[in-house]
Design a protein around this motif. Structure first.
Motif, short mmCIF file in Angstrom:
data_model
loop_
_atom_site.label_atom_id
_atom_site.label_comp_id
_atom_site.label_asym_id
_atom_site.label_seq_id
_atom_site.Cartn_x
_atom_site.Cartn_y
_atom_site.Cartn_z
N HIS A 165 -3.57 -5.95 8.14
CA HIS A 165 -2.64 -5.02 7.49
C HIS A 165 -2.74 -3.62 8.09
CE1 HIS A 165 -6.09 -3.87 4.95
NE2 HIS A 165 -5.40 -2.85 4.50
N HIS A 166 -1.57 -3.05 8.25
CA HIS A 166 -1.43 -1.65 8.62
C HIS A 166 -1.00 -0.84 7.40
CE1 HIS A 166 -0.96 -3.53 12.65
NE2 HIS A 166 -1.69 -2.49 13.00
N VAL A 167 -0.33 -1.52 6.46
CA VAL A 167 0.16 -0.85 5.25
C VAL A 167 -0.25 -1.67 4.04
CG1 VAL A 167 2.21 -0.06 4.01
CG2 VAL A 167 2.19 0.02 6.51
N GLY A 168 -0.92 -1.01 3.12
CA GLY A 168 -1.21 -1.61 1.82
C GLY A 168 -0.30 -0.96 0.79
N LEU A 169 0.24 -1.75 -0.10
CA LEU A 169 1.11 -1.25 -1.17
C LEU A 169 0.57 -1.76 -2.49
CD1 LEU A 169 4.49 -2.32 0.48
CD2 LEU A 169 3.48 -0.03 0.54
N ASN A 170 0.44 -0.88 -3.48
CA ASN A 170 0.00 -1.38 -4.78
C ASN A 170 0.65 -0.61 -5.92
OD1 ASN A 170 -1.84 0.56 -6.29
ND2 ASN A 170 -2.74 0.62 -4.25
N THR A 171 0.71 -1.27 -7.07
CA THR A 171 1.25 -0.66 -8.30
C THR A 171 0.16 -0.56 -9.37
OG1 THR A 171 1.96 -2.83 -9.10
CG2 THR A 171 3.60 -1.54 -7.87
N TRP A 172 -1.11 -0.66 -8.97
CA TRP A 172 -2.21 -0.69 -9.93
C TRP A 172 -2.21 0.51 -10.88
CZ3 TRP A 172 -5.44 -1.62 -5.04
CH2 TRP A 172 -5.36 -2.96 -4.67
N HIS A 173 -1.90 1.69 -10.36
CA HIS A 173 -1.89 2.90 -11.19
C HIS A 173 -0.57 3.65 -11.11
CE1 HIS A 173 -6.20 2.33 -11.60
NE2 HIS A 173 -6.27 2.22 -10.29
N SER A 174 0.47 2.96 -10.61
CA SER A 174 1.70 3.69 -10.33
C SER A 174 2.99 2.94 -10.68
CB SER A 174 1.74 4.06 -8.84
OG SER A 174 1.58 2.89 -8.04
N ARG A 175 2.89 1.73 -11.24
CA ARG A 175 4.09 0.96 -11.55
C ARG A 175 5.05 1.82 -12.39
NH1 ARG A 175 4.50 -4.36 -11.11
NH2 ARG A 175 2.26 -4.66 -11.44
N GLY A 176 6.30 1.94 -11.92
CA GLY A 176 7.31 2.72 -12.62
C GLY A 176 7.13 4.22 -12.49
N GLY A 177 6.18 4.66 -11.68
CA GLY A 177 5.89 6.09 -11.55
C GLY A 177 6.93 6.82 -10.72
N THR A 178 6.72 8.11 -10.62
CA THR A 178 7.61 8.98 -9.86
C THR A 178 6.83 9.64 -8.73
OG1 THR A 178 7.14 10.85 -11.32
CG2 THR A 178 9.04 9.48 -11.88
N PRO A 179 7.53 10.10 -7.70
CA PRO A 179 6.84 10.81 -6.61
C PRO A 179 6.21 12.10 -7.13
CG PRO A 179 9.06 10.17 -5.94
CD PRO A 179 8.96 9.93 -7.42
N PRO A 180 5.14 12.57 -6.48
CA PRO A 180 4.56 13.84 -6.89
C PRO A 180 5.55 14.97 -6.64
CG PRO A 180 3.52 13.07 -4.87
CD PRO A 180 4.43 11.99 -5.34
N PRO A 181 5.54 15.98 -7.48
CA PRO A 181 6.47 17.10 -7.27
C PRO A 181 6.09 17.91 -6.04
CG PRO A 181 5.02 17.53 -9.14
CD PRO A 181 4.72 16.15 -8.66
#
Length: 159
Positions: free
Chosen positions: A52-68
């Motif tokens: 893998h070159h890119v890991g993607l996870n929703t463990w702490h971010s599912r449905g979240g928004t980008p940081p301001p």
């Protein structure tokens, strides 16, 4: 430092809001292959058979928004294509997907386009020039530049 010979960046691991949307971007637009999934929570994507070159996870971010704006975090992840045609083909997929560019630059050592993934993470797609073609000052030191990249000419290479 001579003890750093061979050091390389192995992968970037991103928190994402929607795993399927993120997989679609990194697989279908950037050209990575899904190497492994962990249910609906995480996926690992690579190129050329690498784990893998890119890991993607929703463990702490599912449905979240980008940081301001104005907060710390990842500025961008940079993905190196093997040559100008490879970069042009990736740019063609970006344009065809309707993803706007944040910018495009010729740095003398490389050509790069900048955009955002669906979660607002900065992404740089680039190709390096051969080291013997890198710009140097009169003392032989690297003299990178930041001039506009002719995006249309780069796209023409995708034909």
């Amino acid at each position: 430092m001579t003890d750093q010979i061979g050091l390389a960046v192995g992968h970037v691991h991103l928190k994402v809001a929607d795993l399927e949307r993120a997989i679609g971007f990194y697989r279908d637009v950037l050209g990575f292959e899904v190497m492994q999934r962990f249910g609906t929570d995480a996926a690992f994507l690579g190129a050329d058979g690498y784990h893998h070159h890119v890991g993607l996870n929703t463990w702490h971010s599912r449905g979240g928004t980008p940081p301001p704006n104005g907060h710390t975090g990842l500025y961008h992840a940079a993905f190196l294509y093997p040559d100008r045609r490879g970069l042009a083909l990736a740019l063609r997929r970006v344009v065809d997907a309707g993803i706007p560019l944040d910018g495009a630059a010729d740095h003398g050592v490389s050509e790069a386009v900048y955009l955002r993934d669906p979660d607002g993470n900065g992404v740089e797609l680039y190709r390096d020039r051969a080291p013997e073609d890198w710009p140097r000052d009169k003392d032989g030191h690297l003299a990178m530049v930041n001039i506009p990249l002719d995006v249309d000419a780069l796209l023409a290479e995708a034909r």
